[in-house]
Enzyme design. Sequence first.
Site, PDB file in Angstrom:
ATOM      1  N   TYR A 145       0.829  -1.200   0.000  1.00  0.00           N
ATOM      2  CA  TYR A 145       0.000   0.000   0.000  1.00  0.00           C
ATOM      3  C   TYR A 145       0.866   1.253   0.000  1.00  0.00           C
ATOM      4  CZ  TYR A 145      -3.736  -3.228   0.911  1.00  0.00           C
ATOM      5  OH  TYR A 145      -4.622  -4.267   0.797  1.00  0.00           O
ATOM      6  N   CYS A 146       0.256   2.344  -0.429  1.00  0.00           N
ATOM      7  CA  CYS A 146       0.906   3.636  -0.534  1.00  0.00           C
ATOM      8  C   CYS A 146       1.690   3.934   0.737  1.00  0.00           C
ATOM      9  CB  CYS A 146      -0.167   4.702  -0.759  1.00  0.00           C
ATOM     10  SG  CYS A 146       0.480   6.342  -1.049  1.00  0.00           S
ATOM     11  N   PRO A 147       2.922   4.339   0.607  1.00  0.00           N
ATOM     12  CA  PRO A 147       3.654   4.770  -0.581  1.00  0.00           C
ATOM     13  C   PRO A 147       4.578   3.703  -1.175  1.00  0.00           C
ATOM     14  CG  PRO A 147       4.874   5.479   1.327  1.00  0.00           C
ATOM     15  CD  PRO A 147       3.640   4.736   1.828  1.00  0.00           C
ATOM     16  N   ASP A 154      -3.098  -1.899  -4.971  1.00  0.00           N
ATOM     17  CA  ASP A 154      -3.494  -0.681  -4.264  1.00  0.00           C
ATOM     18  C   ASP A 154      -4.168   0.289  -5.239  1.00  0.00           C
ATOM     19  OD1 ASP A 154      -3.789   1.580  -2.727  1.00  0.00           O
ATOM     20  OD2 ASP A 154      -1.669   1.803  -2.254  1.00  0.00           O
TER      21      ASP A 154
END
Length: 78
Positions: A16-18, A43
């Site tokens: 997931y981000c980042p 994501d």
Amino acid sequence: MSKPEVSHKLDTKGLYCPEPVMMLHTKIDELSAGELLEVVATDPSTKRDIPKFCGFLGHELVEQCEKDANFYYLIKKG
């Protein structure tokens, strides 16, 4: 028209981000200008982040699509 030959692949599924964009940044540094990188992610934020990454850093987003809950990106290093 034939599909372009992918030089490298990056699997960021489950991250997931980042993290996907951080991994993309590291991987694209390994490529030579003009080489193609296929990125696969799960994501949904990559739909926003990867096009912005390409535009900001001068890479070409050749193709992007969604299939079976995965997001696919084909990036040509600028």
